[in-house]
Motif scaffolding. Structure first.
Motif, mmCIF file in Angstrom:
data_model
loop_
_atom_site.group_PDB
_atom_site.id
_atom_site.type_symbol
_atom_site.label_atom_id
_atom_site.label_comp_id
_atom_site.label_asym_id
_atom_site.label_seq_id
_atom_site.Cartn_x
_atom_site.Cartn_y
_atom_site.Cartn_z
ATOM 1 N N GLY A 81 0.881 -1.294 0.143
ATOM 2 C CA GLY A 81 0.020 -0.078 0.047
ATOM 3 C C GLY A 81 0.743 1.411 0.012
ATOM 4 N N ALA A 82 2.150 1.190 -0.067
ATOM 5 C CA ALA A 82 2.867 2.380 -0.352
ATOM 6 C C ALA A 82 2.741 3.076 -1.601
ATOM 7 C CB ALA A 82 4.262 2.026 0.056
ATOM 8 N N SER A 83 2.719 4.342 -1.900
ATOM 9 C CA SER A 83 2.737 5.123 -2.900
ATOM 10 C C SER A 83 4.223 5.208 -3.518
ATOM 11 C CB SER A 83 1.963 6.442 -2.961
ATOM 12 O OG SER A 83 0.638 6.296 -2.338
ATOM 13 N N ILE A 84 4.394 5.079 -4.734
ATOM 14 C CA ILE A 84 5.533 5.315 -5.456
ATOM 15 C C ILE A 84 5.488 6.331 -6.556
ATOM 16 C CG2 ILE A 84 7.501 4.336 -6.456
ATOM 17 C CD1 ILE A 84 6.677 1.572 -5.396
ATOM 18 N N TRP A 85 6.340 7.313 -6.335
ATOM 19 C CA TRP A 85 6.371 8.692 -7.347
ATOM 20 C C TRP A 85 7.655 8.443 -7.978
ATOM 21 C CZ3 TRP A 85 4.628 13.923 -4.969
ATOM 22 C CH2 TRP A 85 3.259 13.742 -4.820
ATOM 23 N N THR A 86 7.678 8.101 -9.467
ATOM 24 C CA THR A 86 8.901 7.911 -10.255
ATOM 25 C C THR A 86 9.024 9.372 -10.883
ATOM 26 O OG1 THR A 86 7.669 7.022 -11.973
ATOM 27 C CG2 THR A 86 9.050 5.477 -10.381
ATOM 28 N N GLN A 87 10.137 9.575 -11.455
ATOM 29 C CA GLN A 87 10.586 10.856 -12.377
ATOM 30 C C GLN A 87 10.336 12.077 -11.461
ATOM 31 O OE1 GLN A 87 8.097 9.762 -15.918
ATOM 32 N NE2 GLN A 87 9.883 10.384 -17.089
ATOM 33 N N SER A 88 10.567 11.866 -10.067
ATOM 34 C CA SER A 88 10.271 12.930 -9.246
ATOM 35 C C SER A 88 11.633 13.170 -8.543
ATOM 36 C CB SER A 88 9.457 12.496 -8.307
ATOM 37 O OG SER A 88 8.105 12.174 -8.758
ATOM 38 N N MET A 89 12.136 14.547 -8.049
ATOM 39 C CA MET A 89 13.389 14.923 -7.428
ATOM 40 C C MET A 89 12.973 15.753 -6.267
ATOM 41 S SD MET A 89 16.611 14.898 -7.762
ATOM 42 C CE MET A 89 17.051 14.439 -9.159
ATOM 43 N N VAL A 90 13.723 15.291 -5.286
ATOM 44 C CA VAL A 90 13.578 16.424 -4.016
ATOM 45 C C VAL A 90 14.720 17.355 -4.131
ATOM 46 C CG1 VAL A 90 13.749 16.498 -1.459
ATOM 47 C CG2 VAL A 90 12.477 14.559 -2.686
ATOM 48 N N THR A 91 14.262 18.540 -4.375
ATOM 49 C CA THR A 91 15.355 19.527 -4.682
ATOM 50 C C THR A 91 15.778 20.546 -3.366
ATOM 51 O OG1 THR A 91 13.511 21.119 -5.378
ATOM 52 C CG2 THR A 91 14.518 19.819 -7.018
ATOM 53 N N GLY A 92 15.022 20.336 -2.492
ATOM 54 C CA GLY A 92 15.284 20.856 -0.822
ATOM 55 C C GLY A 92 14.538 20.654 0.262
ATOM 56 N N ILE A 93 15.192 20.654 1.581
ATOM 57 C CA ILE A 93 14.385 20.246 2.637
ATOM 58 C C ILE A 93 14.491 21.564 3.483
ATOM 59 C CG2 ILE A 93 14.507 18.713 4.427
ATOM 60 C CD1 ILE A 93 15.881 16.583 2.763
ATOM 61 N N ASP A 94 13.499 21.994 3.921
ATOM 62 C CA ASP A 94 13.284 23.255 4.867
ATOM 63 C C ASP A 94 13.572 22.814 6.379
ATOM 64 O OD1 ASP A 94 13.090 24.766 2.579
ATOM 65 O OD2 ASP A 94 10.919 25.114 3.001
ATOM 66 N N ASP A 95 13.678 23.677 7.135
ATOM 67 C CA ASP A 95 14.027 23.381 8.564
ATOM 68 C C ASP A 95 12.928 22.555 9.261
ATOM 69 O OD1 ASP A 95 16.470 24.692 8.457
ATOM 70 O OD2 ASP A 95 15.913 26.635 9.105
#
Length: 415
Positions: A81-95
């Motif tokens: 039941g996990a969701s998987i997003w492909t072609q996706s990039m994390v470009t930043g993480i805020d505090d």
């Protein structure tokens, strides 16, 4: 381009064996909303284009080819039941743990309650190894080679030299032979090939690939295409020229730590990985790191077991986000380059598989491990397996049973 704030319970960055297994276990343990973010067009990680057997032994208790193993892990995550997003990039993480994600869906803001980094590791390319010479075509890392052959069905060349003699180096040999390219030589800078002796012997005989130890690459020749490599014996200083049209640079692993560093997560010296404790918690509350991001590099099934191990720690944190307990730092002494986990906390249980992982720059056939704290030895044992460059050295966690969390940092040495 759109912007939307999502609030899943857990985001896992990286859809390789570690990340997919973590997502599967989190769902099995009752975590409702788990999202895996993968930058490639399909999840599965490196095994997806590593078309040889040997995967799944420790985690799935079966032997599988890489693509089948990757598909199995994706299937298990989907069924859980996990969701998987492909072609996706994390470009930043805020505090505040808000992720900026760019994908075909647009630009989105995602704010999970917990974050698991499973971005893996990569081999150093030629530029990072500072190998002199011209810049012709035909120079690959193992990952580039496997991608070229197994995903794009192209032939790399006809004669190849493999730089490095680790387990992954023999994977390159299998890929080259499948593509019709003859491996003419494998090189190692060490006095002994890094891979297990039985594997190196079998490779020399069955795959007809000679191994030259204490050998380094001086230069790569060629204008439009590689024509030869210049090698030096580091003991005799003898120089020789090997004609080839393909060079595969294997091993010399570095973690894909850019996202962790940009978030300000503490980085461990030696490995350049996020510093983690036995529960795989980083220096940031609610952020965990697993797999070959924190021990570059181990086998895919061991990385997957990290995903299983971290799931319990993440679920506990979701239920009780308590502050960090007192801790001690573990320092890697000579000849160790790094050690993981490099932090132990008072509320920690044993690390994954009950082992502390380390990397050595020197071969020691019958290693004696000493654990020191405050000038005294708190653990000492001769281990029945060697400490060898090119593969993870496993230290029983039982050697740390006399640890005093009020007595300062710990050092581990091997002789």
């Amino acid at each position: 381009m759109s912007e939307l704030t999502l609030t899943p319970d857990v985001v896992v960055v990286g859809g390789g064996p570690a990340g997919l297994t973590a997502a599967t276990e989190l769902r099995r343990q009752g975590v409702a909303d788990v999202l895996v973010i993968e930058r490639e067009s399909a999840a599965g990680g490196i095994p997806r284009h590593s078309d040889h057997t040997g995967y799944g032994i420790r985690d799935l208790h079966r032997v599988m080819p890489g693509p089948a193993y990757a598909q199995r892990l994706v299937s298990l995550a989907n069924v859980a039941g996990a969701s998987i997003w492909t072609q996706s990039m994390v470009t930043g993480i805020d505090d505040d743990l808000t992720l900026s994600v760019t994908s075909p869906r647009g630009i989105q803001q995602i704010r999970p309650r917990a974050l698991v980094l499973a971005t893996g590791a990569r081999e150093r390319p030629r530029t990072a190894r500072m190998i002199p010479g011209s810049r012709p075509q035909g120079v690959y890392t193992t990952g580039q080679l496997q991608n070229l052959v197994h995903l794009h069905h192209q032939r790399p060349g006809s004669r190849a030299v493999i730089v490095g003699a680790e387990l992954v180096s023999w994977s390159s040999v299998l890929t080259l032979r499948e593509a019709g390219c003859t491996p003419v030589l494998m090189t190692s800078t060490h006095d002994k090939a890094e891979a297990y002796s039985s594997l190196s012997l079998a490779g020399r005989i069955a795959l007809r690939t000679p191994v030259a130890t204490h050998t380094r690459v001086l230069a790569i020749e060629g204008k439009d295409r590689v024509t030869a490599v210049i090698l030096e014996d580091t003991q005799t200083r003898r120089v020789r020229r090997i004609e080839c049209d393909t060079v595969v640079l294997t091993a010399e692993w570095v973690p894909d730590n850019e996202l962790a560093r940009s978030a300000g997560i503490e980085i461990a010296p030696g490995s350049l990985s996020p510093r983690v404790d036995a529960s795989l918690r980083t220096s940031h509350s609610g952020v965990f790191a697993i797999g070959n991001l924190v021990h570059p590099v181990d086998t895919a099934d061991v990385a997957a077991l990290d995903g299983r191990h971290v799931a319990l720690a993440v679920r506990r944190w979701l239920n009780d986000a308590s502050p960090f307990a007192p801790s001690v730092t573990i320092h890697a002494g000579q000849p160790l380059r790094w050690i993981s986990p490099s932090t132990l906390r008072l509320d920690d249980e044993a690390p994954a598989r009950g082992k502390i992982l380390a990397w050595t720059d020197e071969y020691i056939g019958a290693p004696v491990v000493e654990v020191r704290q405050g000038g005294r030895i708190i653990g000492r044992r001769r281990l029945p397996w060697p400490a060898a460059p090119g593969r993870v050295f496993r230290i029983p966690f039982a050697l740390f049973k006399n640890l005093d969390y009020a007595a300062g940092d710990v050092s581990v040495t091997v002789r």
